[in-house]
Design a protein around this motif. Structure first.
Motif, PDB file in Angstrom:
ATOM      1  N   GLU A  63      -7.422  41.116 105.023  1.00 38.58           N
ATOM      2  CA  GLU A  63      -8.793  40.736 104.651  1.00 38.58           C
ATOM      3  C   GLU A  63      -8.784  39.781 103.462  1.00 38.58           C
ATOM      4  O   GLU A  63      -9.534  38.794 103.442  1.00 38.58           O
ATOM      5  CB  GLU A  63      -9.625  41.983 104.329  1.00 38.58           C
ATOM      6  N   LEU A  64      -7.932  40.040 102.484  1.00 38.62           N
ATOM      7  CA  LEU A  64      -7.822  39.144 101.337  1.00 38.62           C
ATOM      8  C   LEU A  64      -7.339  37.760 101.769  1.00 38.62           C
ATOM      9  O   LEU A  64      -7.818  36.741 101.258  1.00 38.62           O
ATOM     10  CB  LEU A  64      -6.887  39.739 100.282  1.00 38.62           C
ATOM     11  N   MET A  65      -6.436  37.713 102.735  1.00 35.77           N
ATOM     12  CA  MET A  65      -5.944  36.435 103.257  1.00 35.77           C
ATOM     13  C   MET A  65      -7.057  35.671 103.972  1.00 35.77           C
ATOM     14  O   MET A  65      -7.210  34.462 103.777  1.00 35.77           O
ATOM     15  CB  MET A  65      -4.779  36.662 104.224  1.00 35.77           C
ATOM     16  N   ILE A  66      -7.817  36.379 104.789  1.00 34.07           N
ATOM     17  CA  ILE A  66      -8.872  35.750 105.582  1.00 34.07           C
ATOM     18  C   ILE A  66      -9.943  35.138 104.684  1.00 34.07           C
ATOM     19  O   ILE A  66     -10.503  34.084 104.999  1.00 34.07           O
ATOM     20  CB  ILE A  66      -9.503  36.781 106.550  1.00 34.07           C
ATOM     21  N   THR A  67     -10.219  35.788 103.565  1.00 34.92           N
ATOM     22  CA  THR A  67     -11.315  35.346 102.709  1.00 34.92           C
ATOM     23  C   THR A  67     -10.903  34.293 101.681  1.00 34.92           C
ATOM     24  O   THR A  67     -11.746  33.857 100.893  1.00 34.92           O
ATOM     25  CB  THR A  67     -11.961  36.543 101.979  1.00 34.92           C
TER      26      THR A  67
END
Length: 133
Positions: A63-67
């Motif tokens: 999720e941190l990567m996607i955002t």
């Protein structure tokens, strides 16, 4: 359906009213919590719980990567680190390796602490240097 548990209601409210920066901080804290729970599960020889908690930590890192806002060069460096941490979590899961979990936790703590500083600096700039919240 209404939430009858006051703690659950508080948690839900804190999530829905949090700023994007605070949500990122919550993700880092959640990741640390799940890594710690996975480490405890290794100690207890509870393979299922270890696996579940490592997967939760991986989902947070994903999720941190996607955002990430890829308009900034630093985001590309974060992405590489997140990929590395995800890879190490997979390795820790396969090997039941607490040292690898500790390594990843150290990175997440460093990212979280840096993010806290960013939030504080932004608040100081937004509300002026005079008052600290």
């Amino acid at each position: 359906m209404a939430i009858n548990n006051p703690y659950a209601a508080y948690q839900q409210n804190s999530i829905t009213t949090a700023s994007p920066g605070e949500l990122t901080l919550m993700l880092y804290n959640g990741c640390i919590k799940f890594i710690n729970q996975a480490s405890q599960a290794i100690d207890a020889s509870n393979i299922q719980e270890k696996n579940t908690n490592i997967q939760k930590a991986q989902k947070i890192i994903t999720e941190l990567m996607i955002t990430l806002n890829k308009d900034y060069e630093v985001a590309k460096k974060f992405e590489v680190m997140y990929e590395y941490m995800n890879h190490r979590l997979i390795e820790a899961n396969i090997k039941n390796d607490k040292e690898i979990l500790q390594e990843v936790e150290n990175y997440v703590v460093e990212f979280r602490d840096t993010w806290k500083q960013v939030i504080q600096i932004n608040r100081q700039q937004q509300y002026g240097q005079g008052g600290q919240a």
